[in-house]
Scaffold this active site. Structure first.
Site, PDB file in Angstrom:
ATOM      1  N   MET A 127      -3.436 -22.001 -19.076  1.00  0.00           N
ATOM      2  CA  MET A 127      -2.423 -21.785 -18.188  1.00  0.00           C
ATOM      3  C   MET A 127      -2.999 -20.906 -17.386  1.00  0.00           C
ATOM      4  SD  MET A 127       1.272 -20.232 -18.682  1.00  0.00           S
ATOM      5  CE  MET A 127       2.490 -21.389 -19.069  1.00  0.00           C
ATOM      6  N   ASP A 146      -1.617 -20.064 -12.717  1.00  0.00           N
ATOM      7  CA  ASP A 146      -0.630 -19.880 -11.765  1.00  0.00           C
ATOM      8  C   ASP A 146       0.848 -20.710 -12.069  1.00  0.00           C
ATOM      9  OD1 ASP A 146      -2.758 -19.060 -10.588  1.00  0.00           O
ATOM     10  OD2 ASP A 146      -2.522 -20.419  -8.711  1.00  0.00           O
ATOM     11  N   ARG A 185      -4.836 -23.667   0.852  1.00  0.00           N
ATOM     12  CA  ARG A 185      -4.183 -23.947  -0.563  1.00  0.00           C
ATOM     13  C   ARG A 185      -2.748 -23.445  -0.914  1.00  0.00           C
ATOM     14  NH1 ARG A 185      -9.027 -21.531  -1.949  1.00  0.00           N
ATOM     15  NH2 ARG A 185      -8.566 -19.568  -2.736  1.00  0.00           N
ATOM     16  N   TRP A 189      -7.305 -12.530 -13.617  1.00  0.00           N
ATOM     17  CA  TRP A 189      -8.374 -13.365 -13.638  1.00  0.00           C
ATOM     18  C   TRP A 189      -9.713 -12.588 -14.328  1.00  0.00           C
ATOM     19  CZ3 TRP A 189      -8.916 -18.142 -13.439  1.00  0.00           C
ATOM     20  CH2 TRP A 189      -7.973 -18.996 -12.867  1.00  0.00           C
TER      21      TRP A 189
HETATM   22  C1  FRU Z   1      -4.829 -18.625  -7.808  1.00  0.00           C
HETATM   23  C2  FRU Z   1      -5.452 -19.971  -7.715  1.00  0.00           C
HETATM   24  C3  FRU Z   1      -4.935 -20.656  -6.684  1.00  0.00           C
HETATM   25  C4  FRU Z   1      -5.335 -22.289  -6.892  1.00  0.00           C
HETATM   26  C5  FRU Z   1      -5.335 -22.038  -8.389  1.00  0.00           C
HETATM   27  C6  FRU Z   1      -6.533 -22.768  -9.124  1.00  0.00           C
HETATM   28  O1  FRU Z   1      -4.691 -18.196  -9.219  1.00  0.00           O
HETATM   29  O2  FRU Z   1      -6.778 -19.435  -7.514  1.00  0.00           O
HETATM   30  O3  FRU Z   1      -5.260 -20.340  -5.372  1.00  0.00           O
HETATM   31  O4  FRU Z   1      -4.656 -22.960  -6.360  1.00  0.00           O
HETATM   32  O5  FRU Z   1      -5.492 -20.720  -8.702  1.00  0.00           O
HETATM   33  O6  FRU Z   1      -6.169 -23.005 -10.454  1.00  0.00           O
END
Ligand code: FRU
Length: 495
Positions: A37, A39, A167, A307
Site C-alpha cells: 500500500m 498513498d 497527477r 518512500w
Molecule cells: C505519491 C505518488 C503519487 C502517485 C503514486 C503512485 O506517493 O508518487 O504522485 O500517484 O504515488 O503510486
C-alpha cells in the site's frame, strides 16, 4: 462487468488476506488487504460511510502496477476490507492507476477520479510515459471506467507544462455553484511543482480554471497529491513535494509534506499564500488527503511510511504500508493544528492517572505498559530551574527502546528509533521544533503494534513513525535530567 485483471486481483487478495493473522496487523491503523500500500486515495464519505481507497499492489510487498485497494469504516478506527476497486486494465492506464480521489455524485453514484499512466513505445524504441486524469463510476463496491476516458489530458495545461508529471486529482462538489472542482499536481516549465484547478458540471467535461499556486523551486520539485479546502475561515493547500532540501529542522530532505495557509477569492480563483509549514515532522508521513465529515469536521489521513525506507520490508511481514490514524484539523492563530479523531477515545479503557510524579532517575509507572495505548502527559519544571531534558522510552526492554526526549533550552523534541529492532539502517532520528513555554510541554502519544504517533501541545506539532519492535517488548520508562514534574493519563486501547 468485472474485467479479468480485476477479477484476478480480487481472487488473489482474498486468499492472501486469509494468510495474514489479525495479530500480524496493527490494531487501529489501516494496512493493505494483501501486499503493498502507498498513498490514500478517495478518502471520502459515501452513503454515510467513510471510504478509503489506496495505492495497491496485492501480489507483493513492493510497489508494482498500481491498483486501488478499498476499505470502509464507520468511525475512522475500525476498517472492513472491500474488494479491490480498479486495476490497470486499459490501454490508457496500462502502467498503473495512480492516485486520485472520490466523491458522492448528485445522482447517488460514487465517482472515482484517478491518474491513468500509459506507457508506450516511441519511434526509437524509447518508452513514453503519459499521465492523464480518468474517471470511473460505481455503487461503492464495483466501478466501471468511463468509455470516454481520459477526461483531462495535458493539452489543457499552460504551454510547455509536463505531460509526464501531471497527477493526483482531488475532487469536491461545490454546493453553491452546483459543479465539481478538482486540483492536480504538475511539473511546470521551471522544473518544479504547481497546483492546477479544473471545473466540471457533469464529471466528464472539464475545463482548466487556473494555477492555484506554484512551487518556483522553493519547496521541492514536483508537488504530488495536492488538496485544497476551506478551514476555519481560511483556505488551505496541502501537498507532498518531491526532492525537498532540508531547511533547519523545519523541512527534511527528500519526500516532504507542506501546508500552505492563505486566502482564496472565489470569484477570481486567486489564492494568496500567507504561511507555509511542515504538516508532520515524522519519519514516516506522506501523501495526505482530507475529507469533510458529515458533522463538518475536516479529517486528514496519510501514508505512514516514507518512500526512502520503503524498499526494506521487515523479515516475514506479509503486508507493507499503513495509514495514520485519521486526524481532525483546525486553524488557530494562523497555524494548522492536528489531533487524532475523537472516535479513538471510544476504545480507551482502564484509565490510569498519575499526578505530580517527580522525575529524576528512570522510572516506570504501575500499569503504564503494553503495545496498544493512548497516553497524555504534561511535564513542567519542578522549582525555579528548568530541567535539561525529559525522556520517555517506549517499547523498552533489554536492547530495545524508542526515545522521545524534550530539550527545553533547544526548543526541540528529539525522536530516536535506532533501537526499535529493525535490522536495516533506515533513518531513525529526527528533531521536532517545539515552542518554548517555560519548560512546560504537553504530549499525546498513541502506540500501535507497528507505529507511534505523537501530538505536541494540543496538536501544534505532529509526528509519525513506523516501529518494528517485537510485540513482547512493552515497557514505558520516564526520566529527566534536572528536576521535573509530570501528570499522566494513560489508557489501554482495546478493540
Ligand atoms: C505519491 C505518488 C503519487 C502517485 C503514486 C503512485 O506517493 O508518487 O504522485 O500517484 O504515488 O503510486
Amino acid at each position: 462487468m468485472i474485467r479479468e485483471k480485476l477479477k484476478k486481483a480480487r481472487e488473489y487478495e482474498a486468499s492472501a488476506a486469509k494468510k495474514i493473522a489479525d495479530e500480524e496487523r496493527p490494531l487501529f491503523h489501516l494496512t493493505p488487504m494483501a501486499g503493498w500500500m502507498n498513498d490514500p486515495n478517495g478518502f471520502s464519505i459515501y452513503k454515510g460511510k467513510v471510504h478509503q481507497f489506496y495505492q495497491y499492489y496485492p501480489y507483493e510487498t513492493a510497489w508494482g502496477p498500481m491498483h486501488w485497494g478499498h476499505a470502509v469504516s464507520e468511525d475512522f478506527v475500525k476498517w472492513d476490507f472491500l474488494p479491490a476497486a480498479i486495476a490497470p486494465d486499459e490501454a490508457y492506464d496500462n502502467f498503473g492507476c495512480f492516485s486520485g480521489s472520490a466523491v458522492e455524485m448528485q445522482d447517488g453514484r460514487q465517482m472515482l477520479v484517478y491518474t491513468a499512466v500509459k506507457e508506450s513505445d516511441g519511434e526509437d524504441g524509447e518508452k513514453i510515459i503519459r499521465q492523464t486524469q480518468c474517471v470511473a463510476y460505481g455503487d461503492g463496491v464495483d466501478y466501471e471506467k468511463y468509455e470516454g476516458n481520459p477526461v483531462i489530458d495535458a493539452s489543457t495545461l499552460p504551454e510547455g507544462w509536463s505531460k509526464i508529471d501531471f497527477r493526483d486529482p482531488k475532487i469536491w462538489w461545490d454546493k453553491d455553484e452546483k459543479c465539481y472542482y478538482l486540483v492536480a499536481g504538475n511539473l511546470t516549465d521551471d522544473a518544479s511543482g504547481a497546483i492546477v484547478l479544473y471545473r466540471s458540471e457533469d464529471t466528464r467535461n472539464w475545463s482548466f480554471v487556473t494555477v492555484l499556486d506554484r512551487c518556483r523551486n522553493e519547496y521541492g520539485k514536483m508537488w504530488e497529491c495536492p488538496d485544497f479546502f476551506e478551514l476555519d475561515g481560511r483556505h488551505v493547500i496541502m501537498t507532498s513535494p518531491q526532492f525537498m532540501k532540508a531547511r533547519g529542522i523545519e523541512f527534511h530532505n527528500g519526500n516532504g509534506n507542506i501546508v500552505i495557509i492563505g486566502d482564496y477569492d472565489k470569484a477570481s480563483h486567486e489564492f494568496t499564500r500567507e504561511y507555509v509549514n511542515a504538516i508532520d515532522f515524522g519519519l514516516d508521513f506522506y501523501a495526505m488527503q482530507t475529507l469533510e465529515m458529515t458533522d463538518g469536521r475536516r479529517i486528514m489521513t496519510a501514508w505512514m511510511q516514507s518512500w526512502e525506507s520503503s524498499r526494506v520490508v521487515p523479515e516475514g511481514q506479509k503486508w507493507f504500508g499503513q495509514m495514520i490514524l485519521p486526524r481532525e484539523l483546525s486553524i488557530k492563530d494562523g497555524k494548522l493544528y492536528q489531533l487524532p479523531v475523537r472516535e479513538i477515545n471510544n476504545y480507551r479503557s482502564g484509565h490510569r492517572e498519575f499526578k505530580n510524579v517527580y522525575l529524576g532517575k528512570t522510572e516506570k509507572l504501575q500499569g503504564v505498559e503494553g503495545r496498544v495505548w493512548d497516553m497524555e502527559l504534561e511535564v513542567s519544571p519542578n522549582g525555579s530551574d528548568i530541567y535539561k531534558s525529559f525522556k520517555v522510552e517506549l517499547v523498552s526492554e533489554n536492547d530495545y527502546h524508542t526515545d522521545i526526549v524534550y530539550v527545553p533550552s533547544e526548543g526541540v523534541l528529539r525522536f530516536d528509533r535506532t533501537y526499535n529492532g529493525f535490522a536495516n539502517d533506515i533513518l531513525s532520528k529526527r528533531d521536532i521544533p517545539v515552542r518554548y513555554d517555560g519548560g512546560k510541554i504537553k504530549l499525546r502519544i498513541l502506540l500501535d503494534r507497528f507505529s507511534v504517533e505523537i501530538f505536541v501541545n494540543d496538536g501544534e506539532q505532529a509526528f509519525s513513525a513506523a516501529l518494528y519492535t517485537p510485540e513482547k517488548i512493552d515497557d514505558v520508562r520516564f526520566s529527566s535530567n534536572g528536576a521535573a514534574r509530570m501528570d499522566v493519563d494513560f489508557w489501554k486501547l482495546t478493540f
